[in-house]
Design an enzyme around this catalytic site. Structure first.
Site: not given
Ligand code: FAD
Lengths: 399, 377
Positions: A126-129, A244, A384-386
């Protein structure tokens, strides 16, 4: 508080059990007991066995090779597989991209991809992030520029789980910079063997290698690999996210882990008595078990509503939050149960299938701290849970 | 005394901050961990040079006669920089046992050498079946002519693989869970019958299982009296728990700082994450937990030098429980707030999380010591 099953469901349970007893290879079943990490071949081997039986796609409609099971049957199946220690299904093909292809793909795409997913011929990721786009996914910048009957894709995806094994990646790319951000996003399927795709592993803090950066450098992707309409990718992705989140609750696996936690707590001694008799520890297990029971109850309610024709609504966010909290607490209590033997770092004992020397401490102890560290991911990924709380605040409470 | 730092303590803090900031940043630590021993002998020599190894040792044996609060000030800095050298094993545990119970000969042979950086110690009092109970000792010491023979298994002995001398508990009389009949022995790790099974620990330190199979030790190798080991062990471990808590408090401070910095620079939804009030409050909770743990820690450090028995044990159990709870909360939150970046080996934050987690495990976790705190009175 065991589920009370109808005679038909009970018969189904016995059928699944008998199948697992006969067909689940013992070396694969062992892994959940020993914490051994499975490789690509192990997963594929198991998924092909399920395919042979016609059981690999529990959530697919019958017309595409699915099972046509009821919600309760799916739940029973998941629970029995986890209890038997079967490898978890790799979700990216079967559970994530397939529903999108079914709902929004054209006939050629369905014919080309779905049977291969069913047979586990392709490994999907899955290439989203992206580095700059996690929670705020709609800000993604990987660009796809139209050039005849191809898109030329440039950008970087990150955190891509098990991309090192992948044949295909479904991805969100920017096809337009004008108008609403969400409306400039398209859903593309990229062949990982295309020139310009580079996968670079990212080591997680527990020493695992399961996530990656995927660099896309002038990658030419045929336009026929676009799902649905250009600029509609966001809509399709949101559809998928609902799928998901119900899967992510993972109650079957958590039930199996709870059983394992109790076994460890029966083996470990505290103050000369089994740890499970320690009133503090027993209470924490009890609380966790209650959380898991309420989670399972809500999962079933959501699954039944789905059956009645309602897709998983914003309530699915509750399942993601509680499901991951339960998974994390399970890993925390297992690590705690191991006492001082949580400290030695002996990854060879659980990452190297050939390793047969004795670890320091009991056999179950070496992976426990690493698993605890590793599962902190669960409250971060899948939205994320937030972000789930933001969704509930908005969509359920109307704030 | 424990509520305000002396000028000397402030100077120590400043010089440790300066030295470690210069020589022990995260990249330097990475390089150190990749080295042969998993820690740096060069750094150890520098610690000796700076007087850190001599800090708590008595002046008559080449030490500086520092208090537990002094050492806590240093340990807090070690926590901020995730120092991996065997300071706890050698100075906080091993040397302290000699200071408390060693003979004059032992003191003269060991303490000046420790102060100069020329001798490493390890202190092994845990056993596989004992979990966190210091009195549960199955390792047996039997009379053998004029000396003793040791047989048994000491579990998860930190830095045993590098130690010149091991200090181990063994039972000279009584049943496995008797409080009497435990004796401390000095053991040469190269002696016949000693097998070490070394490993790294999940938080980047080193440890080993120590297997004893008919190891001969002499009368002169007994530390303290025969059968009188437990009170010494308890005193040493109580103080070590406070000092480990100080290390954890240092790690907490750095964890909060790094997380705050990260949220200030990470932009999502067109604004720094630090602008979200819900995240601000979580940072405040983390900071608050660290502040309270810090305050309690130095109070407990003061108590180590002024109280004994149950009072001392309560102070030690109290801060160990508190530091365990706070460290877990702060660590988990820090990873969460870092998002995916928090999960990577490359970022420092995960290493702080792992260290705080293992400090909680070491010598009894928060649940264990909270219960002790409740029962001790
Ligand atoms: C082990 C692992 C596997 C993964 N696998 C995949 C994958 O296969 N494909 C893919 O596409 N992605 C994948 N991800 C990415 C995942 O979806 C992102 O890490 C996630 O969406 C959070 O984005 P970020 O890491 O950039 O954190 P950020 O968005 O930078 O967030 C950092 C913190 O701030 C909080 N936050 C952000 N915005 C808000 C808000 N508006 N209000 C309150 N809190 C907020 C977040 O909850 C988090 O606690 C994976 C991540 C991990 C850790």
């Amino acid at each position: 508080m065991e589920l009370v099953l109808s005679p038909e469901d009970e018969a189904f349970r016995q059928e699944v059990r008998a199948f697992l007893k006969e067909k689940l290879p013992p070396d694969l079943a062992n892994q959940s007991a020993t914490g051994l990490r499975l490789g690509k071949d192990d997963h594929v081997r198991w998924q092909k066995i399920l395919y042979e039986k016609g059981w690999v796609a529990a959530n697919w409609p019958v017309e595409y090779g699915g099972t046509g099971w009821t919600a309760m049957q799916k739940h029973i199946f998941e629970e029995e597989c986890a209890a038997a220690g079967a490898p978890p299904l790799i979700p990216f093909g079967l559970l994530m991209v397939a529903p999108v292809i079914m709902a929004f793909g054209n006939q050629a795409q369905k014919d080309r991809y779905l049977p291969r997913i069913l047979r586990s011929d392709d490994w999907w990721c899955q290439g989203y992030s992206e580095p700059g786009s996690g929670s705020d996914l709609a800000s993604l910048r990987t660009k796809a520029v139209r050039d005849g009957d191809h898109y030329v894709v440039n950008g970087q995806k990150t955190w891509t789980t098990l991309a090192q094994h992948a044949d295909m990646m479904f991805t969100l790319v920017r096809t337009s910079d004008t108008g609403k951000r969400q409306e400039g996003i398209s859903f593309l399927l990229i062949d990982m063997r295309s020139p310009g795709v580079t996968v670079q592993p990212i080591t997680t803090m527990d020493g695992s290698q399961e996530i990656n950066s995927v660099f896309l450098d002038d990658v030419r992707v045929p336009v026929e690999n676009r799902i649905g309409e250009e600029g509609k990718g966001w809509t399709y992705a949101k559809y998928l996210l609902g799928h998901e989140r119900t899967g992510i609750a993972g109650t079957g696996r958590s039930k199996a882990q709870l059983k394992r936690l109790k076994e460890i707590a029966r083996t470990e001694m505290s103050g000369g008595r089994p740890l499970i008799e320690d009133p503090d520890f027993a209470q924490r297990i009890a609380q966790l078990e209650l959380d898991l029971l309420s989670l399972e109850s809500l999962v079933l309610r959501v699954l039944y509503a789905e059956k009645a024709g309602k897709g998983p609504g914003p309530e699915a966010s509750f399942l993601k939050i509680k499901g991951t909290e339960v998974q994390q607490m399970l890993t925390e209590l297992m690590m705690e149960a191991a006492g001082p033997y949580a400290m030695p770092f002996q990854p060879e004992t659980f990452r190297d299938p050939q390793w047969n020397e004795e670890p320091a401490g009991p056999d179950y102890a070496p992976p426990l701290a690493s698993v605890y560290f590793n599962w902190r991911k669960a409250s971060i990924y899948g939205g994320s849970n937030e972000i789930q709380r933001n969704i509930i605040a908005k969509a359920v409470l109307g704030l | 005394m424990s509520f305000a730092f002396t000028e000397d303590q402030q100077l120590l803090a400043e010089s440790a901050d300066r030295f470690l900031a210069d020589k022990y940043d995260f990249d330097a630590r990475k390089a150190i961990r990749r080295g042969e021993d998993g820690w740096s002998r060069e750094m150890w020599a520098a610690f000796a040079e700076l007087g850190w190894l001599a800090l708590p040792l008595p002046e008559e044996h080449g030490g500086l006669g520092g208090s537990t609060v002094d050492v806590a000030v240093l340990m807090e800095r070690f926590g901020r920089h995730l120092v991996v050298e065997p300071f706890v094993a050698t100075v906080v545990l091993g040397a302290e046992a000699i200071v408390r119970a060693g003979s004059d000969v032992q003191k003269a042979a060991i303490l000046p050498a420790v102060a100069e950086g020329g001798m490493l110690l390890a202190f092994g009092v845990g056993e596989p079946q004992a979990r966190f109970d210091l009195h549960r000792v199955a390792t047996a010491a039997r009379r053998d002519g004029g000396g003793w023979k040791l047989a048994g298994h000491k579990a998860v002995v930190l830095h045993a693989d590098a130690a010149d001398r091991l200090i181990l508990s063994a039972r000279t009389s009584g049943a496995e869970d008797d409080r009497d009949g435990i004796t401390l022995f000095l053991v040469d790790p190269k002696a016949d019958g000693v097998t070490l099974r070394p490993y790294p620990t999940v938080d980047g330190l080193r440890g080993a299982e120590v297997l004893l199979d008919g190891v001969s030790v002499g009368e002169a190798d007994i530390v303290g009296g025969v059968g009188a080991g437990l009170p010494v062990i308890e005193a040493v471990i109580d103080r070590a728990m406070v000092l480990l808590s100080a290390e954890s408090v240092g790690a907490m401070a750095e964890t909060v700082r790094l997380t705050t910095e990260y949220l200030k620079t990470r932009v999502q939804f067109g604004q720094p994450l630090s602008s979200f009030q819900v995240l601000q409050h979580r940072l405040v909770e983390m900071l608050q937990a660290k502040e309270f743990a810090h305050a309690l820690c130095y109070r407990a450090a003061g108590a180590m030098d002024t109280t004994d028995g149950v009072e001392r044990a309560r102070a030690a159990a109290g801060i160990k429980a508190e530091a365990g709870r706070a460290g877990k909360m702060i660590g988990q939150e820090a990873i969460q707030l870092h998002g995916g970046m928090g999960m990577t080996d490359e970022m420092a934050i995960g290493h702080y999380f792992k260290r705080m987690t293992m400090i909680d495990v070491q010598f009894g976790n928060a649940a264990h010591h909270l219960r002790r705190f409740a029962t001790l009175s």
